[in-house]
Design an enzyme around this catalytic site. Structure first.
Site, PDB file in Angstrom:
ATOM      1  N   SER A  55       0.840  26.588  11.141  1.00  0.00           N
ATOM      2  CA  SER A  55       1.465  25.863  10.029  1.00  0.00           C
ATOM      3  C   SER A  55       2.184  24.620  10.537  1.00  0.00           C
ATOM      4  O   SER A  55       2.714  23.834   9.752  1.00  0.00           O
ATOM      5  CB  SER A  55       2.436  26.770   9.267  1.00  0.00           C
ATOM      6  OG  SER A  55       3.380  27.346  10.139  1.00  0.00           O
ATOM      7  N   ASN A 104      10.736  35.946  10.023  1.00  0.00           N
ATOM      8  CA  ASN A 104      10.595  36.197   8.584  1.00  0.00           C
ATOM      9  C   ASN A 104      11.840  35.776   7.803  1.00  0.00           C
ATOM     10  O   ASN A 104      11.738  35.140   6.754  1.00  0.00           O
ATOM     11  CB  ASN A 104      10.280  37.672   8.322  1.00  0.00           C
ATOM     12  CG  ASN A 104       8.927  38.062   8.892  1.00  0.00           C
ATOM     13  OD1 ASN A 104       8.161  37.185   9.304  1.00  0.00           O
ATOM     14  ND2 ASN A 104       8.633  39.345   8.934  1.00  0.00           N
ATOM     15  N   THR A 163       2.428  12.362 -36.868  1.00  0.00           N
ATOM     16  CA  THR A 163       1.984  13.731 -36.614  1.00  0.00           C
ATOM     17  C   THR A 163       0.463  13.641 -36.638  1.00  0.00           C
ATOM     18  O   THR A 163      -0.104  12.847 -37.399  1.00  0.00           O
ATOM     19  CB  THR A 163       2.475  14.725 -37.690  1.00  0.00           C
ATOM     20  OG1 THR A 163       1.921  14.343 -38.953  1.00  0.00           O
ATOM     21  CG2 THR A 163       3.999  14.734 -37.811  1.00  0.00           C
ATOM     22  N   HIS A 164      -0.180  14.397 -35.783  1.00  0.00           N
ATOM     23  CA  HIS A 164      -1.653  14.322 -35.635  1.00  0.00           C
ATOM     24  C   HIS A 164      -2.106  12.907 -35.278  1.00  0.00           C
ATOM     25  O   HIS A 164      -3.227  12.508 -35.596  1.00  0.00           O
ATOM     26  CB  HIS A 164      -2.375  14.774 -36.912  1.00  0.00           C
ATOM     27  CG  HIS A 164      -1.841  16.049 -37.496  1.00  0.00           C
ATOM     28  ND1 HIS A 164      -2.324  17.279 -37.165  1.00  0.00           N
ATOM     29  CD2 HIS A 164      -0.818  16.260 -38.374  1.00  0.00           C
ATOM     30  CE1 HIS A 164      -1.651  18.219 -37.815  1.00  0.00           C
ATOM     31  NE2 HIS A 164      -0.720  17.623 -38.556  1.00  0.00           N
ATOM     32  N   SER A 206      -7.624  -5.638 -13.066  1.00  0.00           N
ATOM     33  CA  SER A 206      -8.979  -5.148 -12.870  1.00  0.00           C
ATOM     34  C   SER A 206      -9.672  -6.040 -11.851  1.00  0.00           C
ATOM     35  O   SER A 206      -9.400  -7.233 -11.774  1.00  0.00           O
ATOM     36  CB  SER A 206      -9.716  -5.205 -14.208  1.00  0.00           C
ATOM     37  OG  SER A 206     -11.108  -5.256 -13.996  1.00  0.00           O
ATOM     38  N   LYS A 227      -7.393  -8.147 -17.894  1.00  0.00           N
ATOM     39  CA  LYS A 227      -6.822  -6.807 -18.001  1.00  0.00           C
ATOM     40  C   LYS A 227      -5.492  -6.606 -17.295  1.00  0.00           C
ATOM     41  O   LYS A 227      -5.201  -7.199 -16.266  1.00  0.00           O
ATOM     42  CB  LYS A 227      -7.828  -5.772 -17.505  1.00  0.00           C
ATOM     43  CG  LYS A 227      -9.005  -5.702 -18.450  1.00  0.00           C
ATOM     44  CD  LYS A 227      -9.781  -4.443 -18.333  1.00  0.00           C
ATOM     45  CE  LYS A 227      -8.996  -3.248 -18.782  1.00  0.00           C
ATOM     46  NZ  LYS A 227      -9.839  -2.044 -18.686  1.00  0.00           N
ATOM     47  N   ASN A 286      -3.626  -3.091 -16.552  1.00  0.00           N
ATOM     48  CA  ASN A 286      -3.855  -1.654 -16.735  1.00  0.00           C
ATOM     49  C   ASN A 286      -2.604  -0.808 -16.493  1.00  0.00           C
ATOM     50  O   ASN A 286      -1.853  -1.078 -15.558  1.00  0.00           O
ATOM     51  CB  ASN A 286      -4.963  -1.179 -15.790  1.00  0.00           C
ATOM     52  CG  ASN A 286      -6.310  -1.800 -16.131  1.00  0.00           C
ATOM     53  OD1 ASN A 286      -6.596  -2.089 -17.298  1.00  0.00           O
ATOM     54  ND2 ASN A 286      -7.125  -2.036 -15.125  1.00  0.00           N
ATOM     55  N   GLU A 346      -1.089   6.340 -16.119  1.00  0.00           N
ATOM     56  CA  GLU A 346      -2.290   7.172 -15.984  1.00  0.00           C
ATOM     57  C   GLU A 346      -2.180   8.124 -14.801  1.00  0.00           C
ATOM     58  O   GLU A 346      -2.592   9.284 -14.874  1.00  0.00           O
ATOM     59  CB  GLU A 346      -3.527   6.287 -15.810  1.00  0.00           C
ATOM     60  CG  GLU A 346      -3.899   5.540 -17.072  1.00  0.00           C
ATOM     61  CD  GLU A 346      -4.952   4.477 -16.801  1.00  0.00           C
ATOM     62  OE1 GLU A 346      -6.005   4.527 -17.434  1.00  0.00           O
ATOM     63  OE2 GLU A 346      -4.732   3.593 -15.949  1.00  0.00           O
ATOM     64  N   TYR A 402       6.899  40.808   4.259  1.00  0.00           N
ATOM     65  CA  TYR A 402       6.235  39.564   4.641  1.00  0.00           C
ATOM     66  C   TYR A 402       4.745  39.783   4.889  1.00  0.00           C
ATOM     67  O   TYR A 402       4.337  40.767   5.498  1.00  0.00           O
ATOM     68  CB  TYR A 402       6.878  38.967   5.915  1.00  0.00           C
ATOM     69  CG  TYR A 402       6.229  37.662   6.328  1.00  0.00           C
ATOM     70  CD1 TYR A 402       6.639  36.456   5.769  1.00  0.00           C
ATOM     71  CD2 TYR A 402       5.175  37.635   7.239  1.00  0.00           C
ATOM     72  CE1 TYR A 402       6.019  35.261   6.112  1.00  0.00           C
ATOM     73  CE2 TYR A 402       4.556  36.448   7.592  1.00  0.00           C
ATOM     74  CZ  TYR A 402       4.981  35.260   7.024  1.00  0.00           C
ATOM     75  OH  TYR A 402       4.379  34.076   7.357  1.00  0.00           O
ATOM     76  N   GLN A 449       2.602  31.915   4.110  1.00  0.00           N
ATOM     77  CA  GLN A 449       2.591  30.594   4.752  1.00  0.00           C
ATOM     78  C   GLN A 449       1.916  29.549   3.861  1.00  0.00           C
ATOM     79  O   GLN A 449       2.148  28.358   4.013  1.00  0.00           O
ATOM     80  CB  GLN A 449       1.860  30.707   6.093  1.00  0.00           C
ATOM     81  CG  GLN A 449       1.844  29.440   6.912  1.00  0.00           C
ATOM     82  CD  GLN A 449       1.297  29.703   8.304  1.00  0.00           C
ATOM     83  OE1 GLN A 449       1.929  30.360   9.110  1.00  0.00           O
ATOM     84  NE2 GLN A 449       0.101  29.207   8.577  1.00  0.00           N
ATOM     85  N   LYS A 476       3.802  26.421   1.564  1.00  0.00           N
ATOM     86  CA  LYS A 476       4.453  25.157   1.907  1.00  0.00           C
ATOM     87  C   LYS A 476       3.735  23.894   1.468  1.00  0.00           C
ATOM     88  O   LYS A 476       4.351  22.999   0.889  1.00  0.00           O
ATOM     89  CB  LYS A 476       4.715  25.097   3.411  1.00  0.00           C
ATOM     90  CG  LYS A 476       5.771  26.104   3.822  1.00  0.00           C
ATOM     91  CD  LYS A 476       5.999  26.134   5.296  1.00  0.00           C
ATOM     92  CE  LYS A 476       6.678  27.439   5.665  1.00  0.00           C
ATOM     93  NZ  LYS A 476       5.854  28.648   5.340  1.00  0.00           N
TER      94      LYS A 476
END
Ligand code: ARG
Length: 466
Positions: free
Chosen positions: A27, A114, A159-160, A281, A287, A289, A294, A321, A326, A329
């Site tokens: 690790s 541990n 709404t919607h 772009s 453009k 963006n 996003e 344990y 491990q 992380k």
């Protein structure tokens, strides 16, 4: 004698570990990040061992000196990470041998990796939660400022994703403030549970030395010590809980991002993002963006994936344990980094965006006031359901004539209900907003009240910090 001092763990083995296995189980490539927490924990542990006369004062001084030296080495990039040493804990301990000799071996008295790793990751989690809270407070204060500055702006509420009723733009912004405020509260509550010392649990059963866990807890700023040694080394729900809180915050950020993306289209044109928070772009020169929004929307997927994966790691593990742990992380670190950077960029984005109040206003046609017409009739005595039906027919009539509701003649109104009088023309988006003065509603008075409350809450955090 004369032999190079180093950590020895393979006493019972006759063969060396296979290279592929060594790499597979390591690790170290990612848990290096815990070096500070590991050293901090070891320093407190060693001090306790000396106080309890489990090691001598002289030994403590040597261990302390060695650990501090190692921290400097790591921070100056001089530390040599060796891939054959599985993790950051072994790497630091091994270096301690190289630095101070055999006395290094005493540090691990009354401790196991541990409870050591459980401690390190809790220290990290506590810090991460605190940093996240700080970032969220900044975001909240930018949202409140933004709401305050634009208090007079009216926009269509949806709404919607269909125009529903007019609302104050500030009211909309404060809706997000409320979400992030809850996110802060969630993390504050989380801090209580993460701030528990697991060290002293040993491998799983506790330790046969007269240790003083309360002392270590105080030293490291923990509010309490864990009550069950098996749970303390086996549990990672504090990681899952942060990840769950993070997933919720990312979901909130993602929703806000979605608004930003839609509102900055030419079709909506409600907002314009600053150049600093947009990209261009490579082919279409016109453009601008909303990549930041996003990506916040996109990254939320990874964060919630990490939550799911950690739940899956844990759900079938017998106590205590297991090496599966491990796997906690990489995802956790990634989530912390993703969340904090997402909050940071969204804070900057909100702080720098321009809004277009005229466009918001002109995007609304008279139909958005249909509920107000129904309320108008209701206030004159009609049951709301009946009023709703009448206005429904009125709307259909106006649509059929391709005209706006406020362009209809009063005689036409009266054909639908004799309760309609000339004052029906006084219904506007402004009167509509103003009328919604129930607690938590969109009327300017209510929104100002909420801005005031929000300011009070933010000031409380400010004074807490100082
Ligand atoms: N590298 C391990 C982890 O991150 C440390 C604990 C190892 N303990 C053990 N008994 N192998 O979980």
């Amino acid at each position: 004698m004369g032999q190079k001092k180093e950590i020895r763990l393979r006493g019972r083995f006759t063969e060396d570990i296979a290279g592929s296995v060594m790499r597979y189980v390591a690790s170290l490539p990612f848990d290096q990040r815990l070096y500070k927490h590991d050293i901090q924990g070891s320093l407190a542990h060693a001090e306790m061992l000396a106080r309890q006369k489990i090691i001598s004062q002289k030994e403590l001084i040597q261990i302390r000196k060695g650990l501090r030296l190692i921290q400097v080495e790591i921070e100056q990039g001089k530390f040599q990470f060796k891939p054959e040493l599985e993790d950051i804990h072994m790497s630091i301990e091994n270096r301690l041998y190289e630095t101070i000799g055999d006395v290094a071996g005493k540090l691990h008295t009354a401790r196991s990796r541990n409870d050591q790793v459980a401690l390190d990751i809790r220290l990290f989690a506590r810090e991460a939660a605190q940093n996240t809270i700080d970032m969220l407070i900044k975001l909240c204060s930018v949202l409140v400022d933004h709401a305050k500055k634009n208090i007079q702006v009216v926009m269509p509420g949806y709404t919607h994703l269909q125009q529903a009723q007019p609302v104050l733009y500030s009211h909309y912004v404060l809706a997000y403030f409320e979400m992030f405020r809850r996110d802060i509260e969630r993390l504050e509550d989380y801090l209580k549970r993460v701030n528990v010392l697991p060290l002293g649990s040993g491998a799983l059963a506790g330790v046969p030395y007269p240790i003083d866990r309360e002392f270590v807890a105080r030293k490291l700023g923990f509010g309490s010590v864990s009550a069950n040694s098996i749970d303390a080394v086996a549990d990672r729900d504090f990681i899952i809980e942060y990840e769950a809180a993070a997933a919720i915050t990312m979901m909130h950020l993602s929703r806000y991002s979605e608004e930003v993306i839609i509102w900055s289209t030419r079709e909506f044109g409600f907002i314009e993002l600053s150049d600093a928070y947009t990209t261009s772009s490579s082919i279409m020169p016109q453009k601008k963006n909303p990549d930041v929004a996003e990506l916040a929307r996109g990254k939320s997927a990874r964060v919630l994936g990490t939550l799911t994966s950690m739940l899956a790691v844990m759900k079938g593990l017998p106590l205590a344990y297991n090496r599966d742990l491990q796997e906690d992380k990489q995802g956790f670190f990634d989530t912390v980094d993703t969340l904090i950077s997402s909050i940071e960029v969204m804070t900057g984005l909100v702080n720098s965006l321009q809004i277009n109040p005229l466009r918001m206003k002109t995007s609304m046609d008279s139909y958005i006031l249909a509920t107000d017409l129904a309320d108008y009739l209701t206030k004159k005595g009609l049951p709301f359901r009946e009023a709703h039906d009448i206005v429904g027919r009125l709307v259909s009539y106006a649509i059929g004539r391709k005209t706006e509701l406020n362009k209809l003649d009063i005689k036409e109104y009266k054909r639908f209900s004799s309760l309609f009088k000339d004052d029906v023309y006084q219904i506007t988006v402004d009167s509509s907003v103003k009328a919604r003065s129930s607690y938590g509603g969109t009327s300017p008075d209510q929104v100002k009240l909420q801005i005031q409350k929000a300011g009070g809450m933010l000031r409380k955090y400010e004074t807490q910090k100082n």
